[in-house]
Design a protein around this motif. Sequence first.
Motif, PDB file in Angstrom:
ATOM      1  N   ASP A   2      36.616  45.590  48.437  1.00  0.00           N
ATOM      2  CA  ASP A   2      36.829  44.872  47.216  1.00  0.00           C
ATOM      3  C   ASP A   2      36.831  45.263  46.448  1.00  0.00           C
ATOM      4  O   ASP A   2      37.371  46.417  45.921  1.00  0.00           O
ATOM      5  N   TYR A   3      36.733  44.053  45.271  1.00  0.00           N
ATOM      6  CA  TYR A   3      36.935  44.387  43.921  1.00  0.00           C
ATOM      7  C   TYR A   3      36.422  45.022  42.580  1.00  0.00           C
ATOM      8  O   TYR A   3      36.239  45.598  41.850  1.00  0.00           O
ATOM      9  N   TYR A  37      44.083  39.266  43.893  1.00  0.00           N
ATOM     10  CA  TYR A  37      43.058  39.484  44.673  1.00  0.00           C
ATOM     11  C   TYR A  37      43.592  40.650  45.824  1.00  0.00           C
ATOM     12  O   TYR A  37      43.169  41.599  45.985  1.00  0.00           O
ATOM     13  N   MET A  38      44.507  39.997  46.010  1.00  0.00           N
ATOM     14  CA  MET A  38      44.837  41.055  48.125  1.00  0.00           C
ATOM     15  C   MET A  38      45.397  42.679  46.875  1.00  0.00           C
ATOM     16  O   MET A  38      45.285  43.148  48.093  1.00  0.00           O
ATOM     17  N   THR A  40      43.758  45.087  45.040  1.00  0.00           N
ATOM     18  CA  THR A  40      42.494  45.326  45.925  1.00  0.00           C
ATOM     19  C   THR A  40      42.691  46.640  46.832  1.00  0.00           C
ATOM     20  O   THR A  40      42.668  47.207  48.041  1.00  0.00           O
ATOM     21  N   ALA A  80      43.957  45.337  50.183  1.00  0.00           N
ATOM     22  CA  ALA A  80      43.748  44.875  51.119  1.00  0.00           C
ATOM     23  C   ALA A  80      44.155  45.093  52.408  1.00  0.00           C
ATOM     24  O   ALA A  80      44.094  44.660  53.130  1.00  0.00           O
ATOM     25  N   ILE A 115      36.474  40.477  48.954  1.00  0.00           N
ATOM     26  CA  ILE A 115      37.805  39.626  49.456  1.00  0.00           C
ATOM     27  C   ILE A 115      37.600  38.768  50.746  1.00  0.00           C
ATOM     28  O   ILE A 115      37.493  38.239  50.829  1.00  0.00           O
TER      29      ILE A 115
END
Length: 323
Positions: A96-97, A119-120, A123, A125, A141
């Motif tokens: 998660d961020y 975002y990806m 984080t 991801a 996310i």
Amino acid sequence: MTPALLTLATSLPTVAGVAAQSGREIIANNADPDRPFAVYSISKTILAILTLQLNEAGRLVIDNAARRYLSASQARYLSPEITIRQLMGHTSGLPDYGPLPEYHTAVRQGQRAWSFDEYMERTQATTLLFPPGDGWSYSNIGYMILKHIVETTADQPLAELSAERLFVPLEFSGSLVVKERADWRRVSIGRSDSLEGEVREIYDPGWVAHGLFAMTASDLLALFQALFSGRLLKSESLQQMCMLHRLPFIEGRPFQQPAYGLGLMADAQRQIFGHTGGGPGSTAAAYHKDGKTAVILTNDEDSLKAEKLGIALFDSTNSDHEV
């Protein structure tokens, strides 16, 4: 039938509340129940409903790999083992961020929201917290990815799809998807101690990466009543939505047995289902049990207080009860 709520006394600064079975709205401290409030993470419940509707229509299969429904540039971040169901239930292993200091700094300073790739990448991801399906961890996310799957599958942006499938059929009067700062003009919003300025001027709704709904108390009530009365989903889909992953006891939260379904927070012991949401200038809690729905929308940032108030309504046994 006994109304869910007849009277409301609270220290929250601005509150719009609704009692399900009486149909009566309870307004405290000059709240305007006809103006929508930002419901933040309750948007996850709406996304889950839309996803299950697409599943019923054969447009997607929730037990398929999530990356199958994304563009190649987005799919490269996802393990082929992650399913849509796991995204919906927070069992994908995605991070998660929320824990990132740079996220909070960017929000506080009024910077633009990150792109999908940002975002990806920020984080990390691709580094999962656990193998998909082998654990539970709340992930915005995961729901950001779900939003893109829904929009790609339906070939419609979230605002159009939710209007077509929810807002128009249920005759919602004041709900909207908040997409840009200008949309805040239509929303009842308070001040935020965490931002370096007014919410309407500084907060980019894109920081709610999975999409941000703003809803009136009566519209949110109608959504939950329609969901649990079988008007939005077939019984099998609703049953899947309410299949719960039990969680450890959470100190300070009002749940006797915390759990999560598909887009639904729950108290497994008392069979209360719903969601809480909170962010700059607004908090929301909407919960359902045995045909009754409690909705609390506030211009306060204490989401725990709103959640406790919403859950407490179901502990009331008297028809005229102050919380």
